[in-house]
Design a protein around this motif. Structure first.
Motif, short mmCIF file in Angstrom:
data_model
loop_
_atom_site.label_atom_id
_atom_site.label_comp_id
_atom_site.label_asym_id
_atom_site.label_seq_id
_atom_site.Cartn_x
_atom_site.Cartn_y
_atom_site.Cartn_z
N LEU A 174 -41.38 41.89 -13.54
CA LEU A 174 -42.83 41.89 -13.35
C LEU A 174 -43.55 41.68 -14.68
CD1 LEU A 174 -45.44 42.20 -11.81
CD2 LEU A 174 -45.19 44.69 -11.97
N VAL B 85 -48.44 29.83 -9.19
CA VAL B 85 -47.81 31.04 -9.71
C VAL B 85 -46.29 30.86 -9.76
CG1 VAL B 85 -47.28 33.46 -9.19
CG2 VAL B 85 -49.65 32.65 -9.11
N ARG B 86 -45.72 30.27 -8.71
CA ARG B 86 -44.28 30.03 -8.72
C ARG B 86 -43.87 29.13 -9.88
NH1 ARG B 86 -41.13 31.80 -4.36
NH2 ARG B 86 -42.40 32.30 -2.56
N GLY C 228 -37.63 38.72 -3.87
CA GLY C 228 -37.80 37.70 -2.84
C GLY C 228 -38.98 36.80 -3.07
N PRO D 40 -42.27 35.84 -6.46
CA PRO D 40 -42.95 36.34 -7.66
C PRO D 40 -43.91 37.46 -7.31
CG PRO D 40 -43.89 34.24 -7.00
CD PRO D 40 -42.71 34.48 -6.10
N ASN E 231 -49.40 38.44 -6.93
CA ASN E 231 -48.84 38.16 -5.62
C ASN E 231 -48.38 39.46 -4.97
OD1 ASN E 231 -48.23 36.19 -3.68
ND2 ASN E 231 -46.11 35.97 -4.37
N VAL E 232 -48.16 39.43 -3.68
CA VAL E 232 -47.47 40.50 -2.96
C VAL E 232 -46.37 39.85 -2.13
CG1 VAL E 232 -49.54 41.95 -2.86
CG2 VAL E 232 -49.01 40.50 -0.92
N VAL E 233 -45.29 40.57 -1.88
CA VAL E 233 -44.13 39.99 -1.20
C VAL E 233 -43.70 40.92 -0.05
CG1 VAL E 233 -41.73 39.27 -1.44
CG2 VAL E 233 -43.35 38.83 -3.30
N PRO E 234 -43.79 40.43 1.20
CA PRO E 234 -43.51 41.30 2.34
C PRO E 234 -42.01 41.42 2.60
CG PRO E 234 -44.12 39.15 3.15
CD PRO E 234 -44.22 39.09 1.63
N TRP E 235 -41.31 41.96 1.64
CA TRP E 235 -39.86 42.09 1.79
C TRP E 235 -39.34 43.19 0.88
CZ3 TRP E 235 -37.14 40.62 5.63
CH2 TRP E 235 -35.74 40.77 5.58
N LEU F 198 -31.48 41.73 4.75
CA LEU F 198 -31.84 41.37 6.13
C LEU F 198 -30.97 42.10 7.13
CD1 LEU F 198 -33.48 39.60 8.08
CD2 LEU F 198 -31.79 37.78 7.75
N SER G 48 -36.12 44.34 7.60
CA SER G 48 -35.51 44.53 6.29
C SER G 48 -34.84 45.90 6.26
CB SER G 48 -36.56 44.43 5.18
OG SER G 48 -37.39 45.57 5.15
N VAL H 171 -43.77 46.03 1.85
CA VAL H 171 -44.35 44.99 1.01
C VAL H 171 -44.28 45.45 -0.45
CG1 VAL H 171 -46.42 43.63 0.54
CG2 VAL H 171 -45.91 44.36 2.88
N PRO I 36 -47.53 44.28 -7.28
CA PRO I 36 -47.34 44.31 -8.74
C PRO I 36 -47.83 45.63 -9.35
CG PRO I 36 -49.12 42.81 -8.16
CD PRO I 36 -48.54 43.29 -6.86
#
Lengths: 352, 352
Positions: B171, B190-191, B202, B204, B208-212, B216, B222, B248, B251
């Motif tokens: 981060l 951003v990527r 999963g 950046p 951003n926020v990442v729903p993971w 799996l 998850s 989720v 950052p």
């Protein structure tokens, strides 16, 4: 009417205005004259639309004369004052602000869901839902048409650009203040680092999230939470829909995300939900966690559709689905939805 | 037994280990010898505990001899291998990892909620819940004792330090890569900026926020979502509790937050919920939006309790409450809960 209708963009110089001028340039054949209006302070600036430099004119009664459709991309108070004036000058107003959304004589329209509602406008005004409502309602509305939604529990992950340049600037300055430090490990260190860069969010957003959006309403609810509830009920024409919302700001520039628990009338399946979402207008289904495919703001920003992923059937309720949805708050959440409504109204002129 | 029991801290050199040494220094009168164990690679380092420099010893069967209580603050695989060895050497193991949490012969304990469960440990092991479960279960568990919880819908806002130094480093490096740019406004920027600083999430996390979270599992869930569900059912001893979770990552360095919709057996009131939360051990009620009081990670980091705010009764269900909870994933979410369990076990020795 002869020829194509005249459009006014009120608030052309703001952040949503900038996105609107892009969209109008991509749909160049809809409008005749496009008039750019803004506050007297911004008058005289020149902005490109459909490849032509166009001078911004100060908003006034005479500047609205002869306008067929007026897009209002301005704060609530400006819309409240000027939209009725535009209507009195003969325009149909499409309003992005919250000023008229809950007015029973103003339809609240998402063209993918309730396009017919835009034709009934006793006050001459059509409103567009708030940007936090939009991604959720586009996704849920498409499922509702087949499944019949009964209850929603929604948690938001809201971006700062919905608060305009002040929000973006506050987050960027806060991020600079905490950059390269070991902050985020002891109480208050982030608050000390950001100092007086407070921003409009009720707390620092660099390395933080803030469970607040808007102003305080009755019983501890925030105005944004109440707005998502009321707007969803109105667009779906379900005045008794059960809906509980918690709004949270996150350090993202643009794109609102929402985690949605949606309970329907009867049993649902993920397969059928996927089929519906994959074929719904304005929706991108992006749901293959095995391949790392789920929507995130970084992927969705700058795009038009509502992105839907993480579709799961609740393990304890065969009538309920979990979803994660993302949508650009400046595009479909504001400018694009208004442009779609305005184009539908322009179609009425063409048919007249 | 004569004198105070001997404690081993297995994984003393990790991030949770560092917090544990602080906590042990604050509760200095509980333990006799405190032995610091870690991988052979870390052996020989000296760490301060109770004001004394203490040499870290390589984890081995003989290093565990004579230990009364062993705190395991190590990855799942290390716990799975070494916890039974510690038990065979006569120790009671308190394990922070996921290795034994769902083992029916291993109690899963939050001392504020089910302290009695720690005394029944057929395998000689007591497990501590995951850090994402913790803030929610402390808050909901305190309400459950009076109201009786029937259904939970949970959305998380999870910090990166739960993934250790790799998560924190990813981060920070991503934030440096996007600093001072105009990123966050068009798809993929951003990527592109974070490039190969992918991190373990999963996607950046800067802007951003990442729903993971995790790996799996069946039907799109998850592993972290399943873990929160199963751990909550086990700690509350409600094997049929309805619970739907969406995890989720956000950052934030440290402190997990969760938005919780909790439905109970009968009608509830915010006033009574406030009274319960204000007097529950390990809970801080911080709920006065008019004064800007709601918990955020920046305020909660480094503190022991679970902070609860934004308490509202659902507008469409008099049996349901909305909550926003925050808890330090390294303290109560890991080290502190294990220390509390270990101290309760030490109390058994004192009473023997």
């Amino acid at each position: 009417m002869n020829g194509r209708p005249t459009l006014a963009v009120v608030g052309a110089t703001g952040g949503v205005g900038a996105v609107m001028l892009q969209i109008l340039s991509q749909h160049a054949d809809v409008w005749g004259e496009i008039r750019l209006l803004a506050s007297p302070r911004a008058a005289g600036r020149k902005l490109a639309v459909r490849g032509e430099e166009t001078e911004v004119v100060a908003l006034s009664e005479s500047a609205l004369a002869g306008v067929d459709v007026a897009l209002f991309l301005v704060p609530d108070a400006v819309s409240a004052q000027w939209a009725p004036i535009a209507v009195s000058q003969g325009a149909v107003v499409v309003d992005a602000s919250a000023a008229f959304r809950m007015d029973p004589d103003v339809p609240l329209v998402v063209p993918e869901l309730n396009p017919h509602a835009a034709r009934l406008r006793p006050r001459g005004i059509v409103a567009s839902p708030g940007c936090a409502t939009m991604p959720m309602i586009v996704a849920v509305g498409s499922l509702h048409a087949e499944f019949g939604v009964r209850e929603l529990v929604v948690s938001s992950y809201q971006a700062v650009s919905a608060a305009g340049q002040d929000g973006i600037s506050a987050l960027r300055r806060q991020m600079s203040a905490v950059a390269g430090t070991e902050l985020g490990t002891s109480p208050g260190d982030v608050r000390r680092a950001v100092g007086d860069i407070t921003g409009p969010f009720g707390g620092p957003l660099a390395l933080n999230v803030v469970p607040w959006a808007g102003s305080l309403m009755a019983d501890g609810w925030s105005s944004e939470e109440m707005a998502i509830r009321e707007e969803t009920r109105k667009v779906l024409d379900l005045p008794d829909l059960k809906i509980a919302v918690t709004c949270v700001h996150v350090p993202v520039i643009t794109v609102h995300s929402l985690a949605v628990h949606a309970r329907f009338e009867g049993p649902v399946t993920v397969d059928r939900a996927h089929e519906i979402l994959a074929t719904s207008p304005g929706v991108v289904l992006f749901d293959n966690p095995a391949a790392g495919d789920f929507p995130t703001p970084a992927d969705v920003v700058g795009t038009d559709p509502t992105w839907v992923g993480r579709v799961r059937r609740s393990l304890d309720d065969e009538r309920a689905l979990e979803l994660f949805v993302c949508g650009d708050n400046l595009r479909k959440g504001a400018a694009l939805n208004c442009a779609q409504i305005a184009e539908a109204v322009a179609g009425e002129f063409a048919g007249a």
